[in-house]
Design a protein around this motif. Structure first.
Motif, PDB file in Angstrom:
ATOM      1  N   GLN A 201       0.837  -1.207   0.000  1.00 28.02           N
ATOM      2  CA  GLN A 201       0.000   0.000   0.000  1.00 28.02           C
ATOM      3  C   GLN A 201       0.865   1.247   0.000  1.00 28.02           C
TER       4      GLN A 201
ATOM      5  N   ASN B 181      -6.255   4.103  -0.400  1.00 27.66           N
ATOM      6  CA  ASN B 181      -6.810   3.573  -1.653  1.00 27.66           C
ATOM      7  C   ASN B 181      -5.811   3.599  -2.820  1.00 27.66           C
TER       8      ASN B 181
ATOM      9  N   PHE C  77      -2.235   1.623  -4.268  1.00 26.56           N
ATOM     10  CA  PHE C  77      -1.494   0.381  -4.044  1.00 26.56           C
ATOM     11  C   PHE C  77      -0.363   0.209  -5.049  1.00 26.56           C
TER      12      PHE C  77
END
Ligand SMILES: *Cc1c(COP(=O)(O)O)cnc(C)c1O
Length: 466
Positions: free
Chosen positions: A93, A97, A99
């Motif tokens: 990560q 949100n 990655f």
């Protein structure tokens, strides 16, 4: 599954022939006649599979009768056992949100291993059962050569000869090739530059007698099996982030359009994708195309992301074929324009409906992104990956869909750029830390076609089919 050419004039082939043939006789590229379809339940089911199981499940429809399920399952198991991470393609990560898809855990630390490890086994299986051998010949400025050598080492059905310019590849890159000591691997350092190496390989392919005698083949990025193998990680990573119940976006550092075309294929096969972002360096033919509709060649400028330094994208024709309703004559026409006039344009309305966005990243922004990624996320990325991260952020149109950046190489493969950006030398992974102590084997030859050809002829082990 049957395969058709993007120019519509070559014979329809099965999987076996497509893998062994490569380029179609009409100059086009082979694509599957239809896209296999996976339902939402099929996709959900991937969550409980290993990477090798998911690969066998997703790719089986492409094989038709060419390879049995059990044989193929054994191949995916073996190919991905060579990766140093149990997940094969793990995800980390970067931000909320956001990655990173780590594609660099293969033997040569670049994403090309994902496809080439499988392709090496496919060659061995398909050639071996016909009692044939092939001679793989290629030129490399660094990266592709080592991935191809790792894929072919120790395989009974192939001999591999890789030409590199003597003294002009980095020490990590040279050692990744020359410390492979298997007897079917031959490294030739040519006293010349990369263009000399490439010109010799081209001349050998154009010598039809030499080519037939030695059953010469290439493992270049237009081989369908390479694209095919790359489809898998879009699905497995998508599923780990909530697919098919959530659409995902992917940002892909692009050169020959193979990697991102695999993402497009995944969407055609049922994976919901929100955005597919084409990220280029300053060699930006793809970015210009997706933003203007015009595909036009220009010169190649060397950058710190050398694996994306391309003039034209060899896999792009596969996408054009779909864009033009699978009309081979229309594609042949456009490719002729590219050849004769240096470019062509398509109607922007064709592009606006799609899932693609595109952008470019210059050298300063590449270094800045390596620096800020380390500062903000404590992760060191290589220059290719940094380009994807920067352009992904620039092109993202909503924060709702998870953004997955494809990390196409390990930072230790490109230490100079990383040191320039961060001041820190990225460490090689444990299994490679003795790279500088390993024995090397290579031969240095003059920049002379006849000498190189006879060197190869004396060493290739060709069996006739009889
Ligand atoms: C080959 C390569 C790319 C480009 O991939 P394409 O499939 O040619 O678009 C990007 N990054 C790295 C590290 C590569 O080796």
């Amino acid at each position: 599954m049957r395969y058709i050419s993007t120019r519509g004039q070559a014979p329809v082939l099965n999987f076996e022939d497509v893998v062994l043939t490569g380029l179609a006789r009409d100059g086009g590229l082979y694509v599957p006649e239809t896209w296999p379809q996976f339902s939402k339940d099929d996709i959900r089911g991937l969550a409980s599979m290993s990477y090798a199981e998911a690969a066998a499940f997703l790719l089986q429809p492409f094989l038709g009768e060419s390879i049995s399920e059990a044989d193929f399952r054994a191949m995916t198991e073996k190919a991905y056992a060579s990766f140093s991470h149990k997940a094969v393609v793990p995800v980390s990560q970067l931000g909320s949100n956001e990655f990173l898809m780590e594609l660099y855990h293969g033997p040569t630390l670049a994403f090309k291993d994902v496809a080439l490890q499988l392709l090496g086994l496919l060659y061995d299986h398909l050639l071996g059962r016909q009692q044939r051998r092939a001679t793989i010949i290629g030129a490399t400025s660094g990266d592709t050569g080592s991935a191809a050598i790792e894929a072919c080492r120790g395989r009974d059905a192939v001999d591999i000869f890789i030409l590199h310019p003597a003294g002009r590849v980095s020490e990590v890159q040279r050692r990744q090739m020359t410390t492979v000591l298997d007897s079917n691997v031959h490294n030739i350092a040519v006293q010349g530059d990369f263009d000399d190496c490439q010109a010799m390989v081209k001349a050998m392919f154009n010598d039809l007698e030499f080519r037939d005698d030695l059953s010469v083949s290439a493992v270049n990025s237009i081989n369908w099996a390479r694209v095919m193998a790359q489809i898998v990680y879009y699905f497995t990573v998508g599923v780990s982030l909530g697919s098919p119940d959530r659409a995902i976006s992917f940002s892909v550092p692009s050169g020959n359009f193979g990697d991102i075309y695999a993402g497009y294929a995944a969407s055609k096969m049922g994976l919901p994708i929100d955005q597919l972002i084409v990220a280029t360096n300053r060699n930006d033919i793809l970015s210009r195309f997706f933003n203007s509709g015009e595909y036009r060649k220009s010169s190649v400028d060397p950058t710190i992301s050398p694996s994306m330094d391309i003039q034209v994208s060899s896999n792009f024709e596969r996408f054009l074929f779909d864009l033009h309703g699978r009309d081979g004559a229309a594609v042949a026409n456009l490719m002729e324009k590219l050849d004769k006039e240096g470019g062509f344009a398509v109607n922007m309305s064709l592009l606006n409906e799609g899932i693609f966005s595109a952008g470019r990243c210059d050298e300063a922004d590449t270094l800045e992104t390596i620096r800020t990624t380390l500062k903000e996320s404590a992760i060191t990325v290589d220059p290719h990956t940094a380009i994807g991260i920067k352009v992904g952020a620039d092109c993202r149109d909503s924060s709702a869909a998870p953004m997955v950046n494809l990390a196409t190489a390990h930072p230790a493969k490109f230490p100079d750029a990383v040191v320039e950006a961060t001041g820190e030398t990225p460490a090689l992974p444990k299994h490679m830390q003795d790279l500088f102590d390993r024995d090397e084997r290579l031969v240095e030859l003059p920049n002379d076609l006849a000498t190189v050809k006879s060197y190869i002829k004396e060493r290739a082990r060709i069996l006739s089919a009889a």
